[in-house]
Scaffold this motif. Structure first.
Motif, PDB file in Angstrom:
ATOM      1  N   ASN A  23     -26.087 -56.257  -9.053  1.00 14.72           N
ATOM      2  CA  ASN A  23     -27.376 -56.867  -9.347  1.00 14.72           C
ATOM      3  C   ASN A  23     -28.368 -55.744  -9.653  1.00 14.72           C
ATOM      4  O   ASN A  23     -28.850 -55.075  -8.737  1.00 14.72           O
ATOM      5  N   ASN A  25     -23.801 -63.040 -15.591  1.00 14.95           N
ATOM      6  CA  ASN A  25     -23.588 -64.308 -14.893  1.00 14.95           C
ATOM      7  C   ASN A  25     -24.822 -65.215 -14.941  1.00 14.95           C
ATOM      8  O   ASN A  25     -24.795 -66.316 -14.393  1.00 14.95           O
ATOM      9  N   HIS A  26     -25.888 -64.740 -15.571  1.00 13.75           N
ATOM     10  CA  HIS A  26     -27.126 -65.504 -15.774  1.00 13.75           C
ATOM     11  C   HIS A  26     -27.776 -65.957 -14.463  1.00 13.75           C
ATOM     12  O   HIS A  26     -28.479 -66.974 -14.427  1.00 13.75           O
ATOM     13  N   ASP A  27     -27.522 -65.201 -13.405  1.00 15.36           N
ATOM     14  CA  ASP A  27     -28.191 -65.466 -12.130  1.00 15.36           C
ATOM     15  C   ASP A  27     -28.746 -64.166 -11.547  1.00 15.36           C
ATOM     16  O   ASP A  27     -29.053 -64.085 -10.353  1.00 15.36           O
ATOM     17  N   THR A  49     -26.934 -61.393 -11.562  1.00 15.05           N
ATOM     18  CA  THR A  49     -25.782 -60.544 -11.297  1.00 15.05           C
ATOM     19  C   THR A  49     -24.929 -60.372 -12.554  1.00 15.05           C
ATOM     20  O   THR A  49     -24.969 -61.193 -13.475  1.00 15.05           O
TER      21      THR A  49
END
Length: 234
Positions: free
Chosen positions: A209, A168-170, A172
């Motif tokens: 995560n 999700n490129h955050d 996570t």
């Protein structure tokens, strides 16, 4: 130039801690998540619903250093149906958990309001229609006819596993996504209103995560200087 080395013991300790964290992440991790999905009745209090299902998921995953990715190795989902308290016109609502890399099911078809749904649809035929079983990426399937409240629940946890989760490129990674079956609300009015079938991604999903640590570096501090004759005292 004077070079002052960083404390070697400090670096060794940081590197040891980093390696331990990475080793731990490479081992099996279990993500447990749960929730409830409800098909509310438009224009009615939230306490009234066509269908409701509680769900629980246990996802086994680990961090793959070579691929720099979360790898899912086992999926387990449980559906617990809640008795509905409102009846509709006969549409088969569906809620499905899938491999997050899998495309949303496609189902062509239209029906009239008086028909309630596409002729011939039931829980088993809908499962087959969207490719349930085999290597479909569908793990858990729940559908219910909103008029009679007839329902079907199916599971298939062996297909498409293991797989790489979706980044999700955050920080996570999505390890499980959901899709739902519904209609477009109809075009026209009365018994001749024409409805179209829709499948689409739902906001309900399971993420992890991994908290990948930053690898320590061994740096040096450099001090630069030059000789200034203006301050040369005799």
């Amino acid at each position: 130039m004077v070079t002052q080395k960083r404390n070697k013991q400090e670096y060794d300790n940081a590197l040891k801690d980093y390696n331990q964290q990475m080793q731990n992440l490479s081992q099996d991790q279990i993500k447990h998540d749960s929730g409830t999905f409800t098909w509310p009745v438009p224009g009615h209090p939230l306490s009234q619903y066509y269908a409701k299902v509680n769900w629980s998921a246990d996802i086994t995953w680990h961090w793959d250093v070579a691929q720099k990715a979360v790898i899912v190795t086992k999926v387990n989902v449980t559906f617990d149906r809640v008795n509905p308290n409102y009846a509709g016109g006969g549409f088969w609502d569906a809620f499905v958990f899938m491999n997050p890399n899998t495309n949303v099911p496609q189902e062509a078809g239209t029906y009239l309001r008086k028909q309630g749904d596409i002729p011939g649809i039931n829980g088993d035929s809908l499962w087959q229609k969207i490719g349930g079983g085999g290597n479909s990426g569908i793990f858990a399937f729940y559908t219910q006819k909103n008029s009679t409240h007839e329902y079907t629940i199916k599971y298939d946890f062996n297909n498409s596993v293991p797989f790489k989760a979706v980044d999700n490129h955050d920080g996570t990674w999505t390890v499980l996504k959901s899709v739902i079956r519904q209609n477009d609300g109809g075009v026209g009015s009365g018994a001749n209103a024409l409805f179209h079938i829709l499948w689409h991604n739902n906001d309900t999903k399971v993420t992890v995560n991994p908290n990948i640590p930053t690898m320590p570096t061994f740096k040096t501090t450099e001090v630069h200087y030059h000789y200034n004759q203006a301050y040369d005292l005799i």
